[in-house]
Design a protein around this motif. Structure first.
Motif, short mmCIF file in Angstrom:
data_model
loop_
_atom_site.label_atom_id
_atom_site.label_comp_id
_atom_site.label_asym_id
_atom_site.label_seq_id
_atom_site.Cartn_x
_atom_site.Cartn_y
_atom_site.Cartn_z
N LEU A 20 0.85 -1.19 0.00
CA LEU A 20 0.00 0.00 0.00
C LEU A 20 0.89 1.24 0.00
CD1 LEU A 20 -2.67 -1.01 2.64
CD2 LEU A 20 -3.01 -0.81 0.19
N GLY A 21 0.39 2.31 -0.57
CA GLY A 21 1.13 3.55 -0.56
C GLY A 21 2.24 3.63 -1.58
N ALA A 22 2.29 2.72 -2.53
CA ALA A 22 3.35 2.71 -3.53
C ALA A 22 2.95 3.51 -4.76
CB ALA A 22 3.69 1.27 -3.91
N GLY A 23 2.16 4.55 -4.56
CA GLY A 23 1.66 5.33 -5.69
C GLY A 23 2.62 6.40 -6.16
N ASP A 24 2.29 6.96 -7.30
CA ASP A 24 3.06 8.03 -7.93
C ASP A 24 2.30 9.35 -7.73
OD1 ASP A 24 4.26 9.85 -9.64
OD2 ASP A 24 4.08 8.60 -11.42
N PRO A 25 2.86 10.28 -6.95
CA PRO A 25 2.17 11.54 -6.68
C PRO A 25 1.85 12.36 -7.93
CG PRO A 25 4.11 11.33 -5.28
CD PRO A 25 4.12 10.18 -6.25
N SER A 30 -2.58 14.18 -11.67
CA SER A 30 -3.28 14.19 -12.96
C SER A 30 -4.62 13.46 -12.90
CB SER A 30 -2.40 13.60 -14.06
OG SER A 30 -2.26 12.21 -13.89
N LYS A 31 -4.80 12.58 -11.92
CA LYS A 31 -6.04 11.83 -11.76
C LYS A 31 -7.00 12.49 -10.78
CE LYS A 31 -3.60 7.48 -12.60
NZ LYS A 31 -3.17 6.19 -12.04
N THR A 63 -6.52 2.91 1.42
CA THR A 63 -7.46 1.94 1.97
C THR A 63 -8.89 2.48 1.92
OG1 THR A 63 -5.75 1.03 3.41
CG2 THR A 63 -8.02 0.58 4.03
N ALA A 64 -9.07 3.76 2.24
CA ALA A 64 -10.40 4.37 2.22
C ALA A 64 -10.97 4.40 0.81
CB ALA A 64 -10.35 5.78 2.81
N ILE A 65 -10.15 4.78 -0.16
CA ILE A 65 -10.62 4.83 -1.55
C ILE A 65 -11.07 3.45 -2.01
CG2 ILE A 65 -9.87 5.17 -3.96
CD1 ILE A 65 -7.99 7.42 -2.82
N LYS A 66 -10.26 2.45 -1.70
CA LYS A 66 -10.61 1.08 -2.10
C LYS A 66 -11.87 0.60 -1.38
CE LYS A 66 -5.93 -0.40 -3.24
NZ LYS A 66 -4.83 -1.29 -2.82
N ALA A 67 -12.02 0.99 -0.12
CA ALA A 67 -13.21 0.58 0.64
C ALA A 67 -14.47 1.21 0.04
CB ALA A 67 -13.06 0.96 2.11
N TYR A 68 -14.39 2.47 -0.37
CA TYR A 68 -15.54 3.08 -1.06
C TYR A 68 -15.81 2.35 -2.38
CZ TYR A 68 -15.85 7.17 2.02
OH TYR A 68 -16.02 8.01 3.08
N SER A 89 -8.80 1.95 -10.34
CA SER A 89 -7.98 0.74 -10.17
C SER A 89 -7.20 0.85 -8.86
CB SER A 89 -7.01 0.60 -11.34
OG SER A 89 -6.04 1.64 -11.27
N ASP A 90 -6.57 -0.24 -8.47
CA ASP A 90 -5.70 -0.20 -7.30
C ASP A 90 -4.59 0.83 -7.50
OD1 ASP A 90 -7.21 -2.16 -6.05
OD2 ASP A 90 -5.71 -3.74 -6.31
N GLN A 91 -4.05 0.91 -8.72
CA GLN A 91 -2.99 1.88 -8.99
C GLN A 91 -3.51 3.32 -8.90
OE1 GLN A 91 0.39 1.04 -9.44
NE2 GLN A 91 0.51 3.21 -8.93
N ASP A 92 -4.72 3.56 -9.41
CA ASP A 92 -5.33 4.89 -9.28
C ASP A 92 -5.44 5.28 -7.82
OD1 ASP A 92 -5.72 5.04 -12.07
OD2 ASP A 92 -7.79 4.29 -11.93
N ALA A 93 -5.92 4.36 -6.99
CA ALA A 93 -6.08 4.63 -5.55
C ALA A 93 -4.73 4.94 -4.92
CB ALA A 93 -6.74 3.43 -4.86
#
Length: 108
Positions: A20-25, A30-31, A63-68, A89-93
């Motif tokens: 979790l938290g491996a996203g690209d700021p 952009s999203k 986690t909150a985004i995915k739960a929604y 997607s998981d990556q979007d979240a």
């Protein structure tokens, strides 16, 4: 044997939790267009009824985004958030979480 299973489960939980938290700021920025109307361009909400996302922990946001998205959160603003998160997607979240977690919370 029971201890081995418990330790294995804990280890797997830690490994999956670290994913979790491996996203690209930058990708998250952009999203974030769909988030702006309620949460502001930088995660500082425009109205008191919407929570600030700026400065929240990335893992919490993801986690909150995915739960929604998955219909696991049903109270409060869920009727508004579920459709917003439905196609993420998981990556979007992860990307959105990374972006908003790096923003500074503004005192009002």
């Amino acid at each position: 044997m029971k201890n081995v299973l418990v330790m294995t489960g804990l280890t797997l939980g830690l490994i999956s939790g670290s994913a979790l938290g491996a996203g690209d700021p930058e990708a998250g920025k952009s999203k974030s267009g769909m988030c702006v109307a309620c949460h502001g361009t930088d995660g500082n909400s425009l109205a008191p009824m919407y929570p600030n996302l700026a400065g929240q922990h990335a893992q919490y946001l993801e986690t909150a985004i995915k739960a929604y998205r998955d219909g696991q959160r049903t109270g409060g603003t869920a009727p508004m958030m579920i459709p917003m998160a439905a196609n993420l997607s998981d990556q979007d979240a992860a990307d959105l979480a990374a972006y908003f977690s790096q923003q500074k919370l503004k005192q009002k």
